[in-house]
Design a protein around this motif. Structure first.
Motif, PDB file in Angstrom:
ATOM      1  N   LEU A  99       0.828  -1.204   0.000  1.00  0.00           N
ATOM      2  CA  LEU A  99       0.000   0.000   0.000  1.00  0.00           C
ATOM      3  C   LEU A  99       0.863   1.255   0.000  1.00  0.00           C
ATOM      4  CD1 LEU A  99      -2.833  -1.020   2.493  1.00  0.00           C
ATOM      5  CD2 LEU A  99      -2.845  -1.134  -0.008  1.00  0.00           C
TER       6      LEU A  99
ATOM      7  N   CYS B 225     -10.182  12.460 -10.734  1.00  0.00           N
ATOM      8  CA  CYS B 225     -10.548  11.054 -10.532  1.00  0.00           C
ATOM      9  C   CYS B 225     -11.981  10.886 -10.007  1.00  0.00           C
ATOM     10  CB  CYS B 225      -9.597  10.398  -9.530  1.00  0.00           C
ATOM     11  SG  CYS B 225      -7.912  10.195 -10.119  1.00  0.00           S
TER      12      CYS B 225
ATOM     13  N   LEU C 125     -12.636  11.501  -6.812  1.00  0.00           N
ATOM     14  CA  LEU C 125     -12.409  11.000  -5.460  1.00  0.00           C
ATOM     15  C   LEU C 125     -12.176  12.177  -4.519  1.00  0.00           C
ATOM     16  CD1 LEU C 125      -9.917   8.126  -6.422  1.00  0.00           C
ATOM     17  CD2 LEU C 125     -12.343   7.877  -5.852  1.00  0.00           C
TER      18      LEU C 125
ATOM     19  N   TYR D 114      -9.204  11.296   0.773  1.00  0.00           N
ATOM     20  CA  TYR D 114      -9.069   9.879   0.423  1.00  0.00           C
ATOM     21  C   TYR D 114      -7.793   9.679  -0.403  1.00  0.00           C
ATOM     22  CZ  TYR D 114      -9.963   5.338  -1.714  1.00  0.00           C
ATOM     23  OH  TYR D 114      -9.845   4.046  -2.141  1.00  0.00           O
ATOM     24  N   MET D 115      -7.583  10.569  -1.391  1.00  0.00           N
ATOM     25  CA  MET D 115      -6.391  10.462  -2.240  1.00  0.00           C
ATOM     26  C   MET D 115      -5.127  10.622  -1.407  1.00  0.00           C
ATOM     27  SD  MET D 115      -5.234   9.833  -5.232  1.00  0.00           S
ATOM     28  CE  MET D 115      -6.710   9.970  -6.207  1.00  0.00           C
TER      29      MET D 115
ATOM     30  N   VAL E  20      -4.487   7.379   0.233  1.00  0.00           N
ATOM     31  CA  VAL E  20      -3.940   6.415  -0.734  1.00  0.00           C
ATOM     32  C   VAL E  20      -2.444   6.670  -0.904  1.00  0.00           C
ATOM     33  CG1 VAL E  20      -3.938   5.727  -3.178  1.00  0.00           C
ATOM     34  CG2 VAL E  20      -6.109   6.020  -1.971  1.00  0.00           C
TER      35      VAL E  20
ATOM     36  N   ARG F 249      -4.729   3.633   2.904  1.00  0.00           N
ATOM     37  CA  ARG F 249      -5.989   3.104   2.363  1.00  0.00           C
ATOM     38  C   ARG F 249      -5.752   1.817   1.602  1.00  0.00           C
ATOM     39  NH1 ARG F 249     -10.724   6.017   3.692  1.00  0.00           N
ATOM     40  NH2 ARG F 249     -10.052   8.105   4.206  1.00  0.00           N
ATOM     41  N   ASN F 250      -6.545   0.804   1.922  1.00  0.00           N
ATOM     42  CA  ASN F 250      -6.526  -0.446   1.170  1.00  0.00           C
ATOM     43  C   ASN F 250      -7.593  -0.291   0.096  1.00  0.00           C
ATOM     44  OD1 ASN F 250      -6.165  -3.023   0.277  1.00  0.00           O
ATOM     45  ND2 ASN F 250      -6.911  -4.019   2.139  1.00  0.00           N
ATOM     46  N   ILE F 251      -7.201   0.284  -1.035  1.00  0.00           N
ATOM     47  CA  ILE F 251      -8.174   0.719  -2.024  1.00  0.00           C
ATOM     48  C   ILE F 251      -8.772  -0.452  -2.797  1.00  0.00           C
ATOM     49  CG2 ILE F 251      -6.929   2.885  -2.236  1.00  0.00           C
ATOM     50  CD1 ILE F 251      -6.177   2.117  -5.059  1.00  0.00           C
ATOM     51  N   THR F 252      -9.952  -0.199  -3.353  1.00  0.00           N
ATOM     52  CA  THR F 252     -10.626  -1.223  -4.149  1.00  0.00           C
ATOM     53  C   THR F 252     -10.004  -1.293  -5.535  1.00  0.00           C
ATOM     54  OG1 THR F 252     -12.262   0.297  -5.067  1.00  0.00           O
ATOM     55  CG2 THR F 252     -12.821  -0.782  -2.956  1.00  0.00           C
TER      56      THR F 252
ATOM     57  N   ASN G 120     -11.276   1.641  -7.655  1.00  0.00           N
ATOM     58  CA  ASN G 120     -10.572   2.912  -7.471  1.00  0.00           C
ATOM     59  C   ASN G 120      -9.154   2.850  -8.027  1.00  0.00           C
ATOM     60  OD1 ASN G 120     -12.732   4.244  -6.363  1.00  0.00           O
ATOM     61  ND2 ASN G 120     -12.095   3.935  -4.249  1.00  0.00           N
ATOM     62  N   MET G 121      -8.542   1.687  -7.965  1.00  0.00           N
ATOM     63  CA  MET G 121      -7.215   1.513  -8.548  1.00  0.00           C
ATOM     64  C   MET G 121      -7.281   1.767 -10.056  1.00  0.00           C
ATOM     65  SD  MET G 121      -4.744  -1.842  -8.268  1.00  0.00           S
ATOM     66  CE  MET G 121      -5.010  -1.980  -6.514  1.00  0.00           C
TER      67      MET G 121
END
Length: 117
Positions: free
Chosen positions: A18, A43, A45, A49-50, A53, A58-61, A64-65
């Motif tokens: 991450l 994005c 977003l 949140y960014m 990341v 953040r363990n992004i989905t 979102n990746m």
């Protein structure tokens, strides 16, 4: 007064993948001249949140990746090559596999699967 109560809690351990993902995103974002806020808006977003990341918090989905990689105007393979380059240039704990070896494993499994059909 309890001294433990006044002590800040230790920062949680972040997963190396991450942290690496976030650092690569930040580097590529800056290369393209985006501020964090503008890039987050681009994005779709939230800026905070960014920031999470990019800090590896953040363990992004996968969705979102894909949004982030597309916003960077890259193919997923190009982004993951950059991510693999990050791992190759650092000493990383063994819990993270090197992506350069991943493709070979996928191809070997596909070959075995094709032989079984």
């Amino acid at each position: 007064m309890d001294k433990k109560a006044s002590q800040p809690s230790p920062e949680p351990q972040r997963l190396p993948v991450l942290v690496a993902f976030g650092r690569v995103v930040r580097s590529l974002r800056k290369e393209q001249g985006f501020s964090q806020e503008t890039f987050a808006q681009y994005c779709g977003l939230d800026r905070s949140y960014m920031g999470g990341v990019e800090r590896g918090e953040r363990n992004i989905t996968l969705a979102n990746m894909e949004i982030i990689i597309t916003a960077l105007r890259l193919k997923p393979s190009e982004f993951f090559a950059a991510l693999d380059g990050y791992f190759a240039s650092r000493e990383v704990p063994g819990q993270v596999i090197r992506l350069q070896h991943f493709n070979g494993r996928v191809q070997a499994r596909k070959k075995l699967s094709d032989q079984g059909n």
